[in-house]
Design a protein around this motif. Structure first.
Motif, PDB file in Angstrom:
ATOM      1  N   TRP A 127       0.832  -1.263   0.008  1.00 28.19           N
ATOM      2  CA  TRP A 127       0.046  -0.124   0.065  1.00 28.19           C
ATOM      3  C   TRP A 127       0.870   1.115   0.345  1.00 28.19           C
ATOM      4  CZ3 TRP A 127       1.157   3.000   4.094  1.00 28.19           C
ATOM      5  CH2 TRP A 127       1.761   2.444   5.277  1.00 28.19           C
TER       6      TRP A 127
ATOM      7  N   ILE B 176       0.452   5.748   0.840  1.00 26.17           N
ATOM      8  CA  ILE B 176      -0.236   6.818   1.404  1.00 26.17           C
ATOM      9  C   ILE B 176       0.321   8.197   1.108  1.00 26.17           C
ATOM     10  CG2 ILE B 176      -1.506   8.182   3.178  1.00 26.17           C
ATOM     11  CD1 ILE B 176      -1.995   5.502   4.655  1.00 26.17           C
TER      12      ILE B 176
ATOM     13  N   ALA C 187      -4.739   7.531  -0.748  1.00 28.85           N
ATOM     14  CA  ALA C 187      -4.332   6.217  -0.309  1.00 28.85           C
ATOM     15  C   ALA C 187      -4.696   5.156  -1.390  1.00 28.85           C
ATOM     16  CB  ALA C 187      -4.959   5.914   1.106  1.00 28.85           C
ATOM     17  N   GLU C 188      -3.668   4.211  -1.685  1.00 33.75           N
ATOM     18  CA  GLU C 188      -3.941   3.075  -2.420  1.00 33.75           C
ATOM     19  C   GLU C 188      -3.363   1.670  -2.136  1.00 33.75           C
ATOM     20  OE1 GLU C 188      -2.821   3.970  -6.383  1.00 33.75           O
ATOM     21  OE2 GLU C 188      -1.129   5.347  -5.737  1.00 33.75           O
TER      22      GLU C 188
ATOM     23  N   VAL D  84      -6.404   2.347   3.628  1.00 31.33           N
ATOM     24  CA  VAL D  84      -6.026   1.552   2.420  1.00 31.33           C
ATOM     25  C   VAL D  84      -6.647   0.316   2.267  1.00 31.33           C
ATOM     26  CG1 VAL D  84      -4.189   3.049   1.636  1.00 31.33           C
ATOM     27  CG2 VAL D  84      -3.914   1.093   3.367  1.00 31.33           C
TER      28      VAL D  84
END
Length: 241
Positions: free
Chosen positions: A103, A105, A110-111, A239
């Motif tokens: 992940w 941020i 956020a992804e 996320v």
């Protein structure tokens, strides 16, 4: 006597022909990559010492064009990691993995990461990626090169996912003195000129690279091997899928 001179002449010509036919660099055999790595590990403190640590926190300072960026990398065996970067005045970027999910941020949001982006995070937070290099199943010594006036063995390393980079190890000391990788489509070479010892293990302490026409100096400020609980590497709520 004349026959002997003729024979010696033919032998000399044959030797010259063999030298001419030999490939460039054949006069000096390249050491196997694993031998180069084993020598490096011994030079920084030994495999046993490296394997004795279960957690690691590295604190860096990056100086780029007059701006000081701080970066902290935390990791725990076998494959937990978090990387945090603070860019003045208030920008913070984080990425990490709990061993499964990768992940990030950033100010953009956020992804969850996949593909090459996820691979980069896994490599940068892998526990022994820069110590034992065990994240690279493919390694080969490709040439004898030179950095900063120092001869070195250039070793090509590749992950199972296909990410490739090159590291150069000093012929005399065995220490890593340069690394070359492709980032954002640019080939970047960082040259190391200092090592520091923390808890009996030596780490590359300073590197200099040129990125986009700017000099980037990366300084290792501190290394801690204090325990980091696994819970600290949980995927942030922002996320979670």
């Amino acid at each position: 006597m004349k026959a002997m001179r003729f024979a010696r002449g033919r032998l000399a010509l044959a030797a010259l022909a063999l030298l001419a036919a030999a490939p460039a660099g054949a006069q000096e055999a390249l050491p196997p990559a694993q031998q180069v790595i084993d020598r490096y590990v011994q030079a920084i403190g030994g495999r046993e010492k490296a394997l004795s640590f279960q957690s690691r926190t590295l604190t860096y300072r990056m100086d780029v064009g007059g701006t000081a960026i701080s970066m902290v990398v935390k990791m725990r065996r076998p494959n937990l990691g978090i990387m945090s970067m603070t860019v003045p005045p208030m920008t913070e970027i984080q990425s990490g993995t709990d061993g499964q999910v990768v992940w990030s941020i950033s100010p953009a949001g956020a992804e969850l990461l996949e593909g090459a982006q996820a691979e980069e995070v896994r490599i940068r937070t892998a526990f022994d990626a820069d110590v034992l290099f065990d994240i690279y199943p493919t390694m080969e010594t490709v040439e004898r090169a030179e950095h900063g006036g120092r001869p070195c063995w250039k070793v090509r390393m590749a992950t199972a996912g296909g990410t490739e980079l090159f590291r150069c190890f000093d012929v005399e000391t065995g220490l890593m003195i340069a690394t070359t990788a492709t980032q954002m489509g640019m080939e970047i070479t960082a040259v190391f000129d200092e090592y520091k010892e923390f808890d009996g293990l030596k780490y590359p302490a300073r590197s200099t690279a040129s990125v986009g026409g700017q000099q980037v100096v990366n300084t290792l400020v501190n290394v801690s091997h204090a325990d980091i609980p696994a819970s600290e590497f949980a995927v942030p709520a922002a996320v979670r899928p």
